[in-house]
Scaffold this motif. Structure first.
Motif, short mmCIF file in Angstrom:
data_model
loop_
_atom_site.label_atom_id
_atom_site.label_comp_id
_atom_site.label_asym_id
_atom_site.label_seq_id
_atom_site.Cartn_x
_atom_site.Cartn_y
_atom_site.Cartn_z
N GLY A 211 -14.33 -21.24 -25.51
CA GLY A 211 -13.11 -19.65 -25.88
C GLY A 211 -12.52 -20.70 -26.99
O GLY A 211 -12.40 -19.30 -27.83
N ALA A 212 -12.98 -21.96 -26.98
CA ALA A 212 -12.43 -22.01 -28.81
C ALA A 212 -13.47 -21.48 -29.71
O ALA A 212 -13.45 -20.98 -30.73
N GLN A 213 -14.71 -20.75 -29.51
CA GLN A 213 -15.78 -20.72 -30.60
C GLN A 213 -15.39 -18.51 -30.38
O GLN A 213 -15.50 -18.51 -32.10
N TYR A 214 -14.66 -18.02 -29.32
CA TYR A 214 -14.08 -16.97 -29.48
C TYR A 214 -13.26 -17.15 -30.85
O TYR A 214 -13.14 -16.45 -31.56
N MET A 215 -12.49 -18.06 -30.98
CA MET A 215 -10.85 -18.52 -32.21
C MET A 215 -11.70 -18.40 -33.27
O MET A 215 -10.96 -18.06 -34.58
N VAL A 216 -12.74 -19.57 -33.33
CA VAL A 216 -13.51 -19.71 -34.73
C VAL A 216 -14.42 -18.38 -35.26
O VAL A 216 -14.60 -18.40 -36.36
N GLY A 217 -14.81 -17.61 -34.39
CA GLY A 217 -14.77 -16.24 -35.05
C GLY A 217 -13.76 -15.41 -35.27
O GLY A 217 -13.87 -14.27 -36.38
N PHE B 44 -5.58 -8.58 -32.50
CA PHE B 44 -4.37 -9.07 -31.74
C PHE B 44 -4.38 -10.56 -32.42
O PHE B 44 -4.78 -10.68 -33.95
N ALA B 45 -3.66 -10.91 -32.84
CA ALA B 45 -2.99 -12.21 -33.87
C ALA B 45 -3.90 -12.93 -33.90
O ALA B 45 -4.16 -13.73 -32.75
N VAL B 46 -4.52 -13.41 -34.86
CA VAL B 46 -5.73 -14.79 -34.82
C VAL B 46 -4.41 -16.07 -34.84
O VAL B 46 -3.71 -16.24 -35.88
N GLU B 47 -4.74 -16.78 -33.84
CA GLU B 47 -3.91 -17.75 -34.47
C GLU B 47 -5.01 -18.88 -33.40
O GLU B 47 -5.81 -18.88 -32.40
N PRO B 48 -4.73 -20.57 -33.30
CA PRO B 48 -5.21 -21.44 -32.79
C PRO B 48 -5.81 -21.76 -31.78
O PRO B 48 -6.60 -21.95 -31.27
N HIS B 49 -5.00 -21.17 -30.84
CA HIS B 49 -5.11 -21.00 -29.41
C HIS B 49 -5.20 -19.87 -28.59
O HIS B 49 -4.74 -19.51 -27.31
N MET B 50 -5.42 -18.73 -29.26
CA MET B 50 -6.33 -17.17 -29.06
C MET B 50 -6.89 -17.20 -27.96
O MET B 50 -6.98 -16.71 -27.28
N GLY B 51 -8.35 -18.24 -27.96
CA GLY B 51 -8.60 -18.10 -26.39
C GLY B 51 -8.68 -18.98 -25.74
O GLY B 51 -9.57 -18.61 -24.32
N ASP B 52 -7.73 -19.26 -25.29
CA ASP B 52 -6.89 -20.55 -24.09
C ASP B 52 -7.14 -19.56 -22.76
O ASP B 52 -7.99 -19.95 -22.22
#
Length: 307
Positions: free
Chosen positions: A42-48, A214-222
């Protein structure tokens, strides 16, 4: 409950389902082929999403930013596999969970330190910025339809790759019996690296596509990581076809449940009770669905041997 609202939420549910598929496809291959629990997916989704934001700032062109984000996500996935994941293959699932949870903390805190905790936004490409008229004159965003098209195209491409190529044959065999393909002379290390890198790229693609919505923020993939695990359990671990169908089902159930659960609860309960019961049922809907599938088909709807 209007027909227009139902149509819009159905499209939103399909969009969520296809984004979940892009995340779950890599996750189910990693889990099915390598028996590796990767909570950092999920963090890799956020990194993308952040990569797309950064490259858009550099190039000013969404298409170029998307392409560069995919290359960077692939490179990051390959690097993480070589530096971290490779040393965890022989460890227990608990060790893998703890290590990948640590990676989540590193990536999310790193994103917070670099970009700050405030949500960021990425504009959609100008040629996809309009709307398509639906019933009652309501317009549905063209960019969201583009996400549906890209997700469906990637799903078709993955099906061809997995079912009709030599590499796909090795991946399917690995999902069914990884020890056997190793005994037959397949380079397991290279296969594992390729699966990890490809999965990271798919997650990065999902994040980059979601950035303008969606908003791009650090916990968006959780939250999406949790739903992705639900998808692979329902679809069958290691099955691309199962991940695709289960992702669409989960996306529709989650979106329509959150939109209409209160209205449906009012058919049984008083309005005041329905306002409390409806959201609670909506939050549980996908997990109740997963429980039913596990009860009836513990191996999932389409286990790896079947697809």
């Amino acid at each position: 409950m209007s027909l227009t609202l139902f149509a819009v939420q159905t499209l939103n549910g399909l969009q969520l389902g296809l984004l979940l598929f892009l995340i779950a496809a890599g996750l189910t291959l990693v889990f099915g082929v390598m028996d590796f629990v990767n909570l950092a997916h999920g963090a890799q989704y956020m990194v993308g999403a952040y990569l797309a934001f950064v490259f858009y700032g550099v190039t000013g062109h969404f298409g170029a930013a998307l392409a560069l984000a995919l290359v960077a996500a692939l490179a990051l996935g390959l690097a993480m596999e070589a530096l971290v994941y490779r040393h965890l293959y022989a460890r227990s699932h608990l060790d893998q969970v703890l290590a990948t949870f640590g990676i989540i903390l590193i990536l999310t805190e790193g994103a917070t330190a670099i970009f700050g905790p405030a949500p960021l936004s990425l504009p959609a490409p100008e040629f996809l910025s309009g709307t398509v008229p639906l019933m009652d004159g309501f317009g549905y965003p063209v960019y969201r339809l583009a996400i549906l098209a890209v997700g469906a195209a990637v799903a078709a491409l993955l099906y061809v790759l997995v079912r009709h190529t030599r590499m796909g044959m090795r991946v399917r065999a690995g999902a069914s019996d990884p020890a056997m393909i190793g005994a037959l002379g397949v380079d397991i290390d290279r296969l594992f690296m390729g699966v990890f890198g490809f999965g990271a790229m798919l997650a990065g693609l999902a994040g980059a596509l979601a950035a303008p919505v969606f908003a791009v923020e650090p916990h968006m993939g959780d939250n999406l990581l949790i739903l992705a695990f639900v998808v692979i359990v329902i679809g069958g671990i290691g099955s691309i076809r199962g991940a695709f169908l289960a992702a669409l089902i989960v996306g529709l159930v989650d979106t329509l449940g959150r939109s209409f659960s209160t209205d449906l609860a009012r058919l049984v309960f008083s309005p005041s009770v329905a306002n409390d019961v409806g959201p609670a049922l909506a939050a549980m809907a996908v997990y109740l669905l997963m429980a039913c599938v596990l009860f009836l088909r513990p191996q999932g709807l389409f286990p790896a041997r079947g697809g």
